[in-house]
Design a protein around this motif. Sequence first.
Motif, PDB file in Angstrom:
ATOM      1  N   MET A   1       0.818  -1.152   0.000  1.00  0.00           N
ATOM      2  CA  MET A   1       0.000   0.000   0.000  1.00  0.00           C
ATOM      3  C   MET A   1       0.887   1.248   0.000  1.00  0.00           C
ATOM      4  O   MET A   1       1.952   1.267   0.600  1.00  0.00           O
ATOM      5  N   GLN A   2       0.397   2.166  -0.647  1.00  0.00           N
ATOM      6  CA  GLN A   2       1.168   3.386  -0.825  1.00  0.00           C
ATOM      7  C   GLN A   2       0.829   4.386   0.283  1.00  0.00           C
ATOM      8  O   GLN A   2      -0.332   4.519   0.647  1.00  0.00           O
ATOM      9  N   LYS A   3       1.854   5.100   0.744  1.00  0.00           N
ATOM     10  CA  LYS A   3       1.687   6.050   1.859  1.00  0.00           C
ATOM     11  C   LYS A   3       1.226   7.396   1.295  1.00  0.00           C
ATOM     12  O   LYS A   3       1.687   7.819   0.252  1.00  0.00           O
ATOM     13  N   ASN A   4       0.322   8.020   2.005  1.00  0.00           N
ATOM     14  CA  ASN A   4      -0.208   9.334   1.602  1.00  0.00           C
ATOM     15  C   ASN A   4       0.875  10.392   1.867  1.00  0.00           C
ATOM     16  O   ASN A   4       1.391  10.505   2.980  1.00  0.00           O
TER      17      ASN A   4
END
Length: 146
Positions: free
Chosen positions: A1-4
């Motif tokens: 998952m990609q970090k905001n």
Amino acid sequence: MQKNPLDGLHDVIAPTEVAWWPLAPIWWLIIALVGSLLIIGLVLLYKNQQFKKAKKQAIKISKTLSDDDAQELHIILKRLTRHYYSNQLASQPLAKWSESLSKLSGDNFSYDELMPLYQQQSNNAELGAKLRSAISNFKLKEPINV
């Protein structure tokens, strides 16, 4: 998952209030200039009042005298002339004094008109009124050749 990417930002911090003191150098210059002008103006006003003080006092004294006191009014005019001009101008012969007095007061004085002032009893109400007028119209800064 990609970090905001926005998660790494801190909360907004409101800037502290900007103080009005110390002033910028231009304001110090303006304050110094206005202060200097105010002091110079007050000094000039004071000198002008001191310069005109003798004439104001002469007018005040002349109002207390009656028109019959032509000699006293003439003495006041002589004192004004000595104060603002010179002793030489005040001690001229009568013919020249009448011309000088005419220049300084704006009224026309003749030799024959002023001659009774140098005699024992000279109570001339008309001349007294004219001399009182000459005191109030006396020119303070008129250049006059002695």
